[in-house]
Design a protein around this motif. Sequence first.
Motif, PDB file in Angstrom:
ATOM      1  N   ALA A 435       0.851  -1.183   0.000  1.00  0.00           N
ATOM      2  CA  ALA A 435       0.000   0.000   0.000  1.00  0.00           C
ATOM      3  C   ALA A 435       0.888   1.235   0.000  1.00  0.00           C
ATOM      4  CB  ALA A 435      -0.922   0.006   1.222  1.00  0.00           C
ATOM      5  N   CYS A 436       0.539   2.211  -0.847  1.00  0.00           N
ATOM      6  CA  CYS A 436       1.331   3.440  -0.892  1.00  0.00           C
ATOM      7  C   CYS A 436       0.436   4.594  -1.314  1.00  0.00           C
ATOM      8  CB  CYS A 436       2.520   3.304  -1.851  1.00  0.00           C
ATOM      9  SG  CYS A 436       2.065   3.226  -3.595  1.00  0.00           S
ATOM     10  N   ASP A 437       0.952   5.787  -1.182  1.00  0.00           N
ATOM     11  CA  ASP A 437       0.224   6.991  -1.571  1.00  0.00           C
ATOM     12  C   ASP A 437       0.562   7.367  -3.008  1.00  0.00           C
ATOM     13  OD1 ASP A 437      -0.011  10.207  -1.608  1.00  0.00           O
ATOM     14  OD2 ASP A 437      -1.398   9.362  -0.132  1.00  0.00           O
ATOM     15  N   ALA A 438      -0.361   8.025  -3.670  1.00  0.00           N
ATOM     16  CA  ALA A 438      -0.123   8.446  -5.051  1.00  0.00           C
ATOM     17  C   ALA A 438       1.095   9.351  -5.176  1.00  0.00           C
ATOM     18  CB  ALA A 438      -1.357   9.149  -5.600  1.00  0.00           C
ATOM     19  N   ALA A 439       1.425  10.054  -4.095  1.00  0.00           N
ATOM     20  CA  ALA A 439       2.599  10.926  -4.138  1.00  0.00           C
ATOM     21  C   ALA A 439       3.898  10.142  -4.192  1.00  0.00           C
ATOM     22  CB  ALA A 439       2.602  11.850  -2.925  1.00  0.00           C
ATOM     23  N   ASP A 440       3.874   8.868  -3.810  1.00  0.00           N
ATOM     24  CA  ASP A 440       5.080   8.036  -3.788  1.00  0.00           C
ATOM     25  C   ASP A 440       5.312   7.409  -5.167  1.00  0.00           C
ATOM     26  OD1 ASP A 440       5.245   8.589  -1.050  1.00  0.00           O
ATOM     27  OD2 ASP A 440       3.987   6.862  -0.554  1.00  0.00           O
ATOM     28  N   GLU A 441       5.506   8.257  -6.162  1.00  0.00           N
ATOM     29  CA  GLU A 441       5.555   7.772  -7.540  1.00  0.00           C
ATOM     30  C   GLU A 441       6.732   6.840  -7.812  1.00  0.00           C
ATOM     31  OE1 GLU A 441       5.097  10.731 -10.516  1.00  0.00           O
ATOM     32  OE2 GLU A 441       3.183  11.461  -9.708  1.00  0.00           O
ATOM     33  N   ASP A 460      -9.207  11.055  -5.301  1.00  0.00           N
ATOM     34  CA  ASP A 460     -10.583  10.688  -5.620  1.00  0.00           C
ATOM     35  C   ASP A 460     -10.593  10.014  -6.992  1.00  0.00           C
ATOM     36  OD1 ASP A 460     -10.287  12.819  -7.443  1.00  0.00           O
ATOM     37  OD2 ASP A 460     -11.311  14.230  -6.118  1.00  0.00           O
ATOM     38  N   THR A 461     -11.780   9.681  -7.467  1.00  0.00           N
ATOM     39  CA  THR A 461     -11.878   8.971  -8.747  1.00  0.00           C
ATOM     40  C   THR A 461     -11.333   9.798  -9.899  1.00  0.00           C
ATOM     41  OG1 THR A 461     -13.745   7.601  -8.045  1.00  0.00           O
ATOM     42  CG2 THR A 461     -13.514   7.996 -10.407  1.00  0.00           C
ATOM     43  N   ALA A 466      -7.065  10.662 -14.046  1.00  0.00           N
ATOM     44  CA  ALA A 466      -5.979  11.504 -14.546  1.00  0.00           C
ATOM     45  C   ALA A 466      -4.629  10.802 -14.374  1.00  0.00           C
ATOM     46  CB  ALA A 466      -5.976  12.848 -13.828  1.00  0.00           C
ATOM     47  N   LEU A 467      -4.434  10.147 -13.230  1.00  0.00           N
ATOM     48  CA  LEU A 467      -3.184   9.422 -12.996  1.00  0.00           C
ATOM     49  C   LEU A 467      -3.047   8.259 -13.967  1.00  0.00           C
ATOM     50  CD1 LEU A 467      -0.618   8.902 -11.391  1.00  0.00           C
ATOM     51  CD2 LEU A 467      -2.002   7.639  -9.705  1.00  0.00           C
ATOM     52  N   SER A 468      -4.139   7.562 -14.214  1.00  0.00           N
ATOM     53  CA  SER A 468      -4.106   6.468 -15.181  1.00  0.00           C
ATOM     54  C   SER A 468      -3.620   6.952 -16.543  1.00  0.00           C
ATOM     55  CB  SER A 468      -5.508   5.855 -15.316  1.00  0.00           C
ATOM     56  OG  SER A 468      -5.579   5.008 -16.449  1.00  0.00           O
ATOM     57  N   GLU A 469      -4.175   8.051 -17.001  1.00  0.00           N
ATOM     58  CA  GLU A 469      -3.766   8.564 -18.308  1.00  0.00           C
ATOM     59  C   GLU A 469      -2.294   8.966 -18.317  1.00  0.00           C
ATOM     60  OE1 GLU A 469      -5.034  11.935 -21.633  1.00  0.00           O
ATOM     61  OE2 GLU A 469      -6.353  11.532 -19.916  1.00  0.00           O
ATOM     62  N   ARG A 470      -1.836   9.556 -17.213  1.00  0.00           N
ATOM     63  CA  ARG A 470      -0.424   9.970 -17.157  1.00  0.00           C
ATOM     64  C   ARG A 470       0.505   8.761 -17.116  1.00  0.00           C
ATOM     65  NH1 ARG A 470       3.090  11.921 -13.055  1.00  0.00           N
ATOM     66  NH2 ARG A 470       1.453  11.832 -11.456  1.00  0.00           N
ATOM     67  N   ALA A 492     -15.598   8.389 -18.662  1.00  0.00           N
ATOM     68  CA  ALA A 492     -14.395   9.201 -18.488  1.00  0.00           C
ATOM     69  C   ALA A 492     -13.132   8.347 -18.617  1.00  0.00           C
ATOM     70  CB  ALA A 492     -14.430   9.901 -17.133  1.00  0.00           C
ATOM     71  N   MET A 493     -13.164   7.149 -18.042  1.00  0.00           N
ATOM     72  CA  MET A 493     -12.011   6.244 -18.151  1.00  0.00           C
ATOM     73  C   MET A 493     -11.832   5.792 -19.601  1.00  0.00           C
ATOM     74  SD  MET A 493      -9.643   4.972 -16.179  1.00  0.00           S
ATOM     75  CE  MET A 493      -8.527   3.573 -15.973  1.00  0.00           C
ATOM     76  N   THR A 494     -12.933   5.538 -20.277  1.00  0.00           N
ATOM     77  CA  THR A 494     -12.855   5.149 -21.685  1.00  0.00           C
ATOM     78  C   THR A 494     -12.189   6.245 -22.511  1.00  0.00           C
ATOM     79  OG1 THR A 494     -14.829   3.755 -21.502  1.00  0.00           O
ATOM     80  CG2 THR A 494     -14.217   4.497 -23.708  1.00  0.00           C
ATOM     81  N   GLN A 495     -12.617   7.466 -22.302  1.00  0.00           N
ATOM     82  CA  GLN A 495     -12.027   8.592 -23.043  1.00  0.00           C
ATOM     83  C   GLN A 495     -10.532   8.708 -22.744  1.00  0.00           C
ATOM     84  OE1 GLN A 495     -13.475  10.705 -25.219  1.00  0.00           O
ATOM     85  NE2 GLN A 495     -15.602  10.021 -25.035  1.00  0.00           N
ATOM     86  N   ALA A 496     -10.164   8.505 -21.489  1.00  0.00           N
ATOM     87  CA  ALA A 496      -8.736   8.583 -21.110  1.00  0.00           C
ATOM     88  C   ALA A 496      -7.924   7.508 -21.805  1.00  0.00           C
ATOM     89  CB  ALA A 496      -8.598   8.469 -19.593  1.00  0.00           C
ATOM     90  N   THR A 497      -8.487   6.305 -21.929  1.00  0.00           N
ATOM     91  CA  THR A 497      -7.738   5.232 -22.587  1.00  0.00           C
ATOM     92  C   THR A 497      -7.670   5.439 -24.090  1.00  0.00           C
ATOM     93  OG1 THR A 497      -9.727   3.823 -22.679  1.00  0.00           O
ATOM     94  CG2 THR A 497      -8.254   3.542 -20.796  1.00  0.00           C
ATOM     95  N   TRP A 498      -8.660   6.105 -24.665  1.00  0.00           N
ATOM     96  CA  TRP A 498      -8.554   6.471 -26.082  1.00  0.00           C
ATOM     97  C   TRP A 498      -7.405   7.451 -26.293  1.00  0.00           C
ATOM     98  CZ3 TRP A 498     -14.453   7.524 -27.268  1.00  0.00           C
ATOM     99  CH2 TRP A 498     -15.104   6.298 -27.408  1.00  0.00           C
ATOM    100  N   ARG A 499      -7.311   8.437 -25.394  1.00  0.00           N
ATOM    101  CA  ARG A 499      -6.230   9.420 -25.533  1.00  0.00           C
ATOM    102  C   ARG A 499      -4.869   8.772 -25.296  1.00  0.00           C
ATOM    103  NH1 ARG A 499     -10.134  12.487 -22.620  1.00  0.00           N
ATOM    104  NH2 ARG A 499      -9.032  12.057 -20.665  1.00  0.00           N
TER     105      ARG A 499
END
Length: 555
Positions: A435-441, A460-461, A466-470, A492-499
């Motif tokens: 388990a880790c925080d999103a800041a711990d990239e 949040d979701t 946004a993190l998924s797309e990055r 929204a997730m679908t659009q991110a995966t298209w991009r």
Amino acid sequence: MSHPLLDKHRATLDGALHAIATRGYWSPYSEMPSPKAYGETAAAEGQRAYAAHLGQDFVLDQPGQTGWGGKEVSPYGSPLDVRYPLCHPEALVAAGLAAMPGWQAVGAEGRTGLCLEMLARLNRQSFELGHAVMQTTGQGWMMAFQAGAPHAQDRGLEAVAYAWREQSFVPAEATWEKPQGKNPPLRMKKHFEVVGRGVGLVIGCGTFPTWNTYPGLFAALATGNAVIVKPHSNAILPAAITVRTLRAVLAENGIDPNLVTLCVTDEHRTTQALATHPDVKSVDFTGGNAFGQWLITHCQQAQVYAELAGVNHLLIDSTDAYQAMLGNLAFTLSLYSGQMCTTTQAILVPAGGIDTDEGHKSYDAVCEDLGQAIARFLSKTEVACAVLGAIQSDATVDRIAHAHSGQLGRVVLASQRLEHPDFPAARVHTPVLLACDAADEAAYMEERFGPISLVVKVADTAAGIALSERIVRQHGALTAGVYSTRAEVIEAMTQATWRGKVALSINLTSGVFVNQSSAFSDYHGTGGNPAANAAYADSAFVANRFRVVQRRYHV
């Protein structure tokens, strides 16, 4: 006139062409090691055929042989002691070029028919190949049989079908007539010849030596090229069996068998010299970023098709099937000890938790429940060993140890070493969940190959999407997933995966898992993010492997 082997296998080709056009389920090769599909004696004969290779010289009668080599050691604990021919790369390239005119002469129909015959022969060797894949990669038996034999053959057939479709668009000849008003028309006869670009080099990986090799091998071969297969140094046997079978089919049909050869070497510079040889015109590679990027940068004379490292991930927003979701994820993270290029590594969960059919679950509860689901799934040793298989490389064992150091995150579920009932020396390790925080990239923003996954706490979701797309844009991914009961989140997730250009799996809770890819239906990779610059398979995977050379004259 059609080639007799194309006529023999026409139904298989037609089925493949229909499947890639409709993307439904189809396969001519049974994935079940059943006597009904393969014959009553196939299992025993395949076991004997595999065992007969051990401790022996694997004779291929290739040119330029300088000695014998090969030091494969099974992840299940014993050396294979198979000795393979060591051949000078220049001799293999020269022999491949010399064989290409005869391969070109049989035409696209002949090449397609011969490739279909090769795949049919390999299918009859599925038990032999399954044992070879199991003992060189560490896969469990069922996975080794399926992924190493029929599923790999599916991917090879898929490439042949695309190659045939692209080549069949090119007419052999045409009469060209241009009106000239009151004068007689201009008339010419034109002929169009499909010509392979040169020698194809296929560099195999240690975890999927057939599944990741057959697409490039058959794409290059079907489009008129000679092929040199350079296997991973610890997964040579499946490639050697394959090459021997292909060479036999070629020889039986009057084609120089040196069209397909095996290059065994553990010297990096030999592979580099071969990959940059001026007569090598395509390179297929599956493996780490360092060598993959080297190939892309330095192989300027060739088209490089590379599958590299990525950070596969999924987002959990909400679910109406909490236990089924956990069960699906437990299997996903356990299958072949995460040693798959498609296995989920980062699981993004909102800090405020998720809504489920069992009520609201906090971030910590999701972590603990997933850890318990994994432990419960692997609680029986025989099930665990069948699913986990064995760890293929020392580097993966080291990564598992590092995951417990605390540097990557809090250990939710520690990895355990299991004793395999049939192979006491096997390296069997259960997954480690962190388990880790999103800041711990630094913890999750690079591939950590093996049974290592991290539950990443996102704000949040929306932040998770946004993190998924990055992740996809910066580091690449072959798979992404989302669990949500909300249509707007899925959209929204679908659009991110298209991009980002990555395949998306939505709310998987039953017998399909994010790390599985089905030939003829699923595109393995998109070629649109850093994890892979090509897809298995599409037209782009085959069309640049041949050229059309025309000749014309007045009629």
